[in-house]
Structure formats: structure tokens, C-alpha cells
Design an enzyme around this catalytic site. Structure first.
Site, PDB file in Angstrom:
ATOM      1  CB  CYS A   1      -0.970  -0.046   1.175  1.00  0.00           C
ATOM      2  SG  CYS A   1      -2.362   1.086   1.000  1.00  0.00           S
TER       3      CYS A   1
ATOM      4  CG  HIS B   1      -3.794  -3.633   3.362  1.00  0.00           C
ATOM      5  ND1 HIS B   1      -2.595  -3.377   3.984  1.00  0.00           N
ATOM      6  CD2 HIS B   1      -4.231  -2.437   2.871  1.00  0.00           C
ATOM      7  CE1 HIS B   1      -2.313  -2.087   3.881  1.00  0.00           C
ATOM      8  NE2 HIS B   1      -3.274  -1.495   3.206  1.00  0.00           N
TER       9      HIS B   1
END
Length: 476
Positions: A329, A423
């Protein structure tokens, strides 16, 4: 409405874990149970089935109830971006940023959303178990409070107060709470429990009776230290832990605004890995096989933080030595050549050079992508979620990390630097095994089953040491 609220004498007294365990206990009794936390402050967030985000602790509590996480379970989420400011999430969606002083003015609006969410949960379930935040003894925050007694009084929810004996002074914690809160708030408290006891709980019998005598509250029990707490995801960055395994050395950079760090839990559980959470000021070890640049709530702020530690130089040297790098991310965005933030979505508008380990560029935008995804990576099934601002493109994206089902991430030409927006990727046993095999490490399956087993063990632990029937009866 049938509900009970667990408040604490301070932060990190174990409220989240107590609520998770009680949720599993009540669910095993055949009740339809839901967790609820009016206000949470955490950068560890989960994406919900209804397309919003809540604190990761409430997602674990929902799992303990056998439920999908829902935005009503944590209607107000504060995601710190600086020491004084945070992004404000209301019922799953960002409504803006607020400095600490300005946030107080938002609370009347937020309380309405909190009570609406609580009403919907209460109507849909037999029991709601509520978690407070911080401590009701912070009486300077009592005006406009929505996290503790302000909510309890507004919703008419009885309270059980939890103290933490491991940090010492638990008698003063509980008796002192009663001494400083007003009489109306004190009347909401139906009793107390003592958490995190090490040793023989009978040694605290006199102290326990003293608390009962001084407060007039009944005690629900003394909970010994739960040794398997490490098998459950940690809520706070202060709880980040290394693993004592052997073999491949995995180093994760502990950024100042590290987010969604439960990505690392499956790696910490691997006996064939040694996971180090690298503290600020420490150099990246020369024996690291994999360095992870994790997610962050402030990509540009933490890129500056990373450089201030000298980690940019260490990462370049690690890569030259043949080491591997994974950015997740915000960490993925940092690995590129440039981050362009034309509107100041992540801070101050402008362009900042990235670490240059991936040939990609990120353009920030105010819109946040919140979605659950499934697909494949390294030829194996993979699932997870995305929670980020910005879009990343460039030549290395021609070698995507995953297809979920659209291409995700990028891999460098030499194959040793990888970035992904995904994630939760390491929770899938087959993918984790394939990923680690490329680094010469073996993997042990069963991570997700281990989390559920830990929730059952936690429920057994609470049933053995608390008067659970009496505690749950408080809700009625």
C-alpha cells in the site's frame, strides 16, 4: 435493547480482547451477538461488506460472533495522520480531517450517528457487547464524550469497569475512577473485573475485597494473563511484536504512522521465519533476506520519516546485496520514482521523489478505494482488501504482482522488488507458502484456523475465571 459496555481504567487494559472473548462466549451460548465501539482511534482498519472501514479490533470481534464486519459496529473511526490531527470516518466513510481541538465541535453530529448505528445493531441482535475507549476517568474529556460515559448515559447501557493489574496500582485505578467521575456516571457502573493477573490470583483476594468495600461495586472476577494473546491480531502499533523464529530474517520498518500492520501476523506465526520490527534509529540488518515497507496513513509524511532514519540508504544497500523488498500500500507508493500530490490529498500539494526501487509513479487523489478482492498471485489463490488513496502506473506495472481480478502491483525487472496494494495477502496459506518458497523458506499452514482456535481458547479462559453469567445478566 440488551447491551453491556466494557470500559477500562485506561488505554491498553485489554478491553478489545475482553469484548472479543465475551462475544465468543455469548455466541456459543446460542445468542445472536454483535460488537460495538462508538469511537475508535486506530490506523489498523478493516474493509466491511458494506464498503466502508472500521477498526480492525471490531472486525475480530465480529469474527468472534460469526458475523461479517459492518460499519455500524464502529461508527466513528479516527485515523491519526499527525500528532494533532486525524482523518474522521463516520459510519464507514471519510468526512474530513480534524485537529484535536476542532474535533470536539464535531461530536454532537457524531453522537447522532453513533446512536443510530447502535439502535440498528440492538434491533438486529439479542445482545450487543460495547467497548469503551481510553478511560471514563479522563473527566476533562467528559463534556461531549461519545466514547465512554457520554455514550453509556445517552443509550442507557450499563457498564463493567476493567482494570489492568499488570501495570500496577489496580486498586487505585478502580477506586480512583469512582472518585473522579460524577455520581450519575458512577451509577451506570454495575461492577468491575481485574485483568492480566500473573501468578496465583488468590494472592489478590484481600485487594479484591477492598475494591468491593470501597466502591460498593460487585466484582466479576480476576482474569489471569492470557498467554496465547499473541495468536490474535494486535490493535495498537505499541503492541507490534517480533517473532522468535529461526531461518529467513524478515525486517519490517516501523513507520511513524504504520497502518494495517496485521498484514504481518501470519509471518510472525511462522516458525521458519525471524520477524524483526525495526525501531526508528536502527539500521537495517545486513542479514535481512526480506525488508517490508508496510502500509501507512501518511505516505509522504512517512517517506520523510523513513529518510530521516537513513533507511533509504539501507534499502538501496540491501537491494545491491541481493536482498528482496516488499512494499504494501503506502509502502508500495514509496518504492516508486515519484509521488505526485496535486491537491494535497496526503498532505502538502506537490511532487516528492520516491525511493526509486520500482519504475512506477503514484498520483494521489482525494477519493479512497475501499474494496475486498480475490484472485491469484504466484499462481495461488489470494484474497484481501484495498484501502488507499492514489493510483500507481509505470513500466514495472507490466509485471503485476497479482490479478484480483484486475492487475495489482508491480515487480522490478530483477524480480527482487515487489509492490502491492493488497492488504491481508499473507493470510492465505497457499500463497504464503509460494511467496516464502521463492525466498528459500518453508511455511506452516493453518493460520486462519489458528485465529479461530485462539478465540475459542480465550472464551474458555474467560469462562474459567469470570462469573460470565452474572456479567452478561448486567445487560438485562
Amino acid at each position: 435493547m440488551v447491551a453491556v459496555m466494557i470500559q477500562g481504567t485506561g488505554s491498553n487494559v485489554g478491553k478489545s480482547m475482553l469484548v472479543a472473548g465475551l462475544c465468543r462466549v455469548a455466541t456459543r451460548l446460542g445468542l445472536s451477538v454483535a460488537p460495538f465501539k462508538p469511537q475508535n482511534m486506530s490506523n489498523n482498519a478493516a474493509v466491511t461488506a458494506d464498503g466502508g472501514e472500521i477498526g480492525r479490533a471490531q472486525a475480530l470481534q465480529a469474527r468472534a460472533c460469526g458475523l461479517e464486519p459492518h460499519t455500524d459496529m464502529n461508527p466513528v473511526l479516527l485515523k491519526p495522520e499527525t500528532d494533532r490531527g486525524a482523518q474522521v470516518i463516520l459510519q464507514g466513510s471519510a468526512i474530513g480531517r480534524a485537529e484535536a481541538r476542532d474535533y470536539q465541535g464535531l461530536k454532537p453530529r457524531l453522537l447522532g450517528g453513533v446512536l443510530d448505528s447502535f439502535a440498528r445493531l440492538s434491533a438486529a441482535h439479542d445482545l450487543v457487547i460495547v467497548e469503551g475507549a481510553g478511560s471514563p476517568a479522563e473527566v476533562n474529556l467528559r463534556p461531549r464524550d461519545i466514547a465512554n460515559m457520554g455514550f453509556a448515559r445517552a443509550a442507557g447501557v450499563p457498564v463493567v469497569l476493567a482494570g489492568d493489574i499488570d501495570r500496577g496500582g489496580v486498586i487505585a485505578q478502580i477506586v480512583g475512577t469512582q472518585a473522579v467521575i460524577d455520581a450519575g456516571d458512577a451509577a451506570m457502573i454495575r461492577g468491575f473485573l481485574v485483568n492480566k493477573f500473573r501468578g496465583d490470583p488468590r494472592l489478590f483476594d484481600d485487594g479484591y475485597r477492598m475494591i468491593e468495600a470501597r466502591t460498593g461495586w460487585r466484582g466479576f472476577g480476576v482474569v489471569p494473563w492470557f498467554a496465547d494473546a499473541h495468536r490474535l491480531p494486535a490493535e495498537d502499533a505499541v503492541d507490534l511484536r517480533a517473532s522468535g523464529g529461526t531461518g529467513l530474517h524478515v525486517v519490517c520498518l516501523t513507520l511513524s504512522r504504520i497502518a494495517n500492520f496485521d498484514d504481518l501476523d501470519p509471518l510472525a506465526a511462522e516458525p521458519g521465519l525471524r520477524l524483526t520490527m525495526l525501531a526508528p534509529g536502527q539500521a537495517i540488518p545486513g542479514d535481512a533476506g526480506l525488508v517490508i515497507v508496510p502500509g501507512t496513513k501518511s505516505t509522504l509524511g512517512d517517506l520523510a520519516f523513513l529518510r530521516a532514519q537513513g533507511w533509504d540508504i539501507d534499502l538501496a544497500a540491501h537491494h545491491r546485496r541481493g536482498g528482496h523488498v516488499l512494499g504494501i500500500c503506502g509502502g508500495y507508493q514509496m518504492l516508486g520514482r515519484m509521488i505526485d500530490d496535486p491537491s494535497g490529498a496526503d498532505g502538502v500539494a506537490g511532487q516528492v521523489a520516491g525511493l526509486g526501487l520500482l519504475d512506477v509513479t503514484t498520483v494521489m487523489a482525494p477519493d479512497k478505494r475501499l474494496t475486498r478482492v480475490t484472485g491469484t498471485a504466484l499462481g495461488q489463490p489470494v484474497s484481501g482488501y484495498e484501502i488507499h488513496m492514489g493510483r500507481t502506473d509505470g513500466p514495472d506495472c507490466a509485471r503485476p504482482f497479482a490479478h484480483v481480478p484486475d492487475p495489482d502491483g508491480a515487480i522490478s525487472a530483477d524480480g527482487r522488488v515487489t509492490g502491492s496494494y493488497l492488504h491481508g495477502l499473507f493470510s492465505d496459506d497457499a500463497f504464503r507458502a509460494a511467496f516464502l518458497a521463492r525466498l528459500g523458506a518453508a511455511s506452516r499452514p493453518g493460520f486462519e484456523a489458528g485465529v479461530d482456535a485462539a478465540l475459542d481458547d480465550l472464551a474458555d479462559h474467560l469462562e474459567a475465571h469470570l462469573d460470565v453469567a452474572a456479567l452478561l445478566a448486567v445487560a438485562r
